[in-house]
Design a protein around this motif. Sequence first.
Motif, mmCIF file in Angstrom:
data_model
loop_
_atom_site.group_PDB
_atom_site.id
_atom_site.type_symbol
_atom_site.label_atom_id
_atom_site.label_comp_id
_atom_site.label_asym_id
_atom_site.label_seq_id
_atom_site.Cartn_x
_atom_site.Cartn_y
_atom_site.Cartn_z
ATOM 1 N N SER A 331 -46.709 -96.923 39.412
ATOM 2 C CA SER A 331 -47.459 -95.842 38.777
ATOM 3 C C SER A 331 -46.515 -94.732 38.335
ATOM 4 O O SER A 331 -45.449 -94.520 38.934
ATOM 5 N N SER A 332 -46.931 -93.991 37.333
ATOM 6 C CA SER A 332 -46.075 -92.954 36.759
ATOM 7 C C SER A 332 -45.602 -91.959 37.801
ATOM 8 O O SER A 332 -44.434 -91.538 37.798
ATOM 9 N N GLN A 333 -46.487 -91.562 38.723
ATOM 10 C CA GLN A 333 -46.113 -90.551 39.714
ATOM 11 C C GLN A 333 -45.073 -91.045 40.701
ATOM 12 O O GLN A 333 -44.437 -90.240 41.399
ATOM 13 N N TYR A 334 -44.861 -92.353 40.783
ATOM 14 C CA TYR A 334 -43.861 -92.878 41.720
ATOM 15 C C TYR A 334 -42.452 -92.413 41.371
ATOM 16 O O TYR A 334 -41.568 -92.411 42.230
ATOM 17 N N VAL A 335 -42.255 -92.016 40.122
ATOM 18 C CA VAL A 335 -40.936 -91.525 39.722
ATOM 19 C C VAL A 335 -40.558 -90.279 40.527
ATOM 20 O O VAL A 335 -39.368 -90.001 40.739
ATOM 21 N N ILE A 336 -41.563 -89.533 41.005
ATOM 22 C CA ILE A 336 -41.303 -88.364 41.854
ATOM 23 C C ILE A 336 -40.506 -88.775 43.087
ATOM 24 O O ILE A 336 -39.687 -88.001 43.599
ATOM 25 N N THR A 361 -32.137 -90.750 35.367
ATOM 26 C CA THR A 361 -33.436 -90.349 35.903
ATOM 27 C C THR A 361 -34.218 -89.528 34.888
ATOM 28 O O THR A 361 -35.435 -89.721 34.718
ATOM 29 N N VAL A 362 -33.539 -88.622 34.211
ATOM 30 C CA VAL A 362 -34.200 -87.835 33.164
ATOM 31 C C VAL A 362 -34.756 -88.750 32.082
ATOM 32 O O VAL A 362 -35.901 -88.584 31.619
ATOM 33 N N ALA A 363 -33.979 -89.749 31.668
ATOM 34 C CA ALA A 363 -34.441 -90.685 30.641
ATOM 35 C C ALA A 363 -35.660 -91.471 31.125
ATOM 36 O O ALA A 363 -36.621 -91.684 30.365
ATOM 37 N N ILE A 364 -35.644 -91.907 32.375
ATOM 38 C CA ILE A 364 -36.788 -92.642 32.943
ATOM 39 C C ILE A 364 -38.028 -91.751 32.965
ATOM 40 O O ILE A 364 -39.142 -92.194 32.645
ATOM 41 N N ILE A 365 -37.847 -90.481 33.327
ATOM 42 C CA ILE A 365 -38.975 -89.548 33.360
ATOM 43 C C ILE A 365 -39.543 -89.349 31.956
ATOM 44 O O ILE A 365 -40.769 -89.365 31.756
ATOM 45 N N LEU A 366 -38.677 -89.163 30.967
ATOM 46 C CA LEU A 366 -39.149 -88.943 29.596
ATOM 47 C C LEU A 366 -39.916 -90.148 29.076
ATOM 48 O O LEU A 366 -40.956 -90.006 28.408
ATOM 49 N N LEU A 367 -39.443 -91.349 29.375
ATOM 50 C CA LEU A 367 -40.157 -92.556 28.959
ATOM 51 C C LEU A 367 -41.476 -92.698 29.718
ATOM 52 O O LEU A 367 -42.481 -93.177 29.162
ATOM 53 N N THR A 368 -41.499 -92.280 30.971
ATOM 54 C CA THR A 368 -42.737 -92.293 31.741
ATOM 55 C C THR A 368 -43.752 -91.336 31.127
ATOM 56 O O THR A 368 -44.947 -91.664 31.010
ATOM 57 N N GLN A 369 -43.293 -90.166 30.706
ATOM 58 C CA GLN A 369 -44.184 -89.207 30.065
ATOM 59 C C GLN A 369 -44.676 -89.722 28.710
ATOM 60 O O GLN A 369 -45.845 -89.530 28.349
ATOM 61 N N LEU A 370 -43.792 -90.384 27.972
ATOM 62 C CA LEU A 370 -44.190 -90.968 26.692
ATOM 63 C C LEU A 370 -45.239 -92.051 26.902
ATOM 64 O O LEU A 370 -46.225 -92.135 26.149
ATOM 65 N N ASN A 371 -45.040 -92.870 27.925
ATOM 66 C CA ASN A 371 -46.036 -93.888 28.261
ATOM 67 C C ASN A 371 -47.384 -93.249 28.572
ATOM 68 O O ASN A 371 -48.427 -93.687 28.079
ATOM 69 N N PHE A 372 -47.395 -92.207 29.379
ATOM 70 C CA PHE A 372 -48.650 -91.565 29.770
ATOM 71 C C PHE A 372 -49.328 -90.911 28.567
ATOM 72 O O PHE A 372 -50.542 -91.025 28.381
ATOM 73 N N ARG A 396 -38.713 -98.423 29.639
ATOM 74 C CA ARG A 396 -38.610 -97.613 30.858
ATOM 75 C C ARG A 396 -38.206 -98.472 32.049
ATOM 76 O O ARG A 396 -37.335 -98.109 32.852
ATOM 77 N N ASN A 397 -38.825 -99.642 32.155
ATOM 78 C CA ASN A 397 -38.563 -100.516 33.298
ATOM 79 C C ASN A 397 -37.173 -101.155 33.237
ATOM 80 O O ASN A 397 -36.508 -101.321 34.266
ATOM 81 N N ILE A 398 -36.733 -101.510 32.034
ATOM 82 C CA ILE A 398 -35.371 -102.036 31.884
ATOM 83 C C ILE A 398 -34.356 -100.986 32.302
ATOM 84 O O ILE A 398 -33.355 -101.281 32.978
ATOM 85 N N LEU A 399 -34.612 -99.742 31.938
ATOM 86 C CA LEU A 399 -33.712 -98.651 32.312
ATOM 87 C C LEU A 399 -33.690 -98.458 33.832
ATOM 88 O O LEU A 399 -32.637 -98.182 34.419
ATOM 89 N N THR A 400 -34.854 -98.638 34.473
ATOM 90 C CA THR A 400 -34.906 -98.515 35.935
ATOM 91 C C THR A 400 -34.136 -99.649 36.608
ATOM 92 O O THR A 400 -33.417 -99.427 37.592
ATOM 93 N N VAL A 401 -34.277 -100.865 36.070
ATOM 94 C CA VAL A 401 -33.508 -102.001 36.595
ATOM 95 C C VAL A 401 -32.018 -101.754 36.396
ATOM 96 O O VAL A 401 -31.201 -102.033 37.294
ATOM 97 N N TYR A 402 -31.651 -101.236 35.233
ATOM 98 C CA TYR A 402 -30.242 -100.925 34.971
ATOM 99 C C TYR A 402 -29.715 -99.882 35.959
ATOM 100 O O TYR A 402 -28.595 -100.009 36.469
#
Length: 429
Positions: A331-336, A361-372, A396-402
């Motif tokens: 879920s998006s909030q899990y990034v917290i 982390t900033v990039a993952i957050i921005l993509l999470t916000q774009l998704n939402f 977003r998920n590929i970036l998290t795996v990376y």
Amino acid sequence: MSDIKRILWGDDVRRATTVMAALFLVACIVYLLVVYFAGIETEVIRDRFWKNAEPLFNGEFPVMEYPPLAIVFIAIPRFFGNTPWSYETAYVAEVFVFVVIGLLLVSRLARVLGYDRIKAMMAYSILVVLMIEFVLDRFDIFVMVITLASVLMFAERRYNWAFVLLAVGVLVKLYPAILFPVYVLLMMNQGRMREMAVGAASFVTVGLVAVAVCWVINPEIITNFLSYNSGRPLQIESVAASVIYFFSLFGVSDMWIQEASAESFWSDNLRGAIPDAVSEVLLTCTVIGLIAVWVLSAYLLKRHPGQGSRLAALAMLACMLVFLVVNKVFSSQYVIWLIGPVLLVMLVCNDGFGRRVFMLTVAIILLTQLNFAYNIGYLGGGDAINSLGMAILLVRNILTVYMLAVVLRRMFSVGDGDADGQGSDAVLA
């Protein structure tokens, strides 16, 4: 008056703390104004007020999807607000207090680890503000701050308090439990066997006492939480769901998107033969992935005993990333959850690698916000989510795996020197 001025404005660190706290306050006020004038029914109103707080204050202990101690943080705003809007305001005020506590904890942790306190608070503030609506409308900030307090106690060698606070975090939301083995391994590496045994005993005792009390009140408080989280289908934001959806575009699998409802655990899910089968094994895979990180940490701590602080910080971040990447829910909030471990890596590594992790982390957050914004705000979620929306999630998920791969690679190279520069290995234990 002079004492207040000294506390709030006495030196550069205090001035920075006051300014950042004021910015958080402004963000909270703006959020409340938007919610009020737009007539938004937030998750706080829909779930925390109507489903949790109201039953509790009417004599019925609510059965929730969270561990038992979560009810404390849900109940506190209800003492100050007995209507949906007043409860929302009180809840945001409670979150604001915890956000400021987190700011103070980061400042103190930076001082202990020899890092620039203002830079550390700025990094914390950036990550929190970028996630502000999830911070204010979800539950995860409380656990993040409690876990951060536990790490601070560990860094200050107040080990018993570190384990007690970690147990409290687990009783609010389960995920801090994945850090317990890292604590144990680091203390074993430092030869602190007695302190480790006492701390572990405190951790277990706090957990058992809380579970026993809840079991006496109503066993379903425990059983419903466990069954709820183990029985969920493949959530649409998960790494596995975004990959399966991508291959479905080439006719590899048939699937459909299940709209958020009570039957879908209030999340949009990817359903079909393959998604359902994958969902069944991901919990086991998550456990295996976490065990692999713990085993790797034990091996590297034994091989590089002088790098214990850095390895422990990296292991904490790796555990959190494994939980997000392999789990069937992201879920998006899990990034917290990443805020604390990312800041710890920055403070301990104190080099180019720490800055690299922060920017990822900033990039993952921005993509999470774009998704939402696109999938939920614009499309409305459910089966309206289209291929573009899923592409945002996939990136977003590929970036998290990376990011996970980068952290694991750094763990392997921590004793050998690397391109980023070693920096100073701050003392965490």
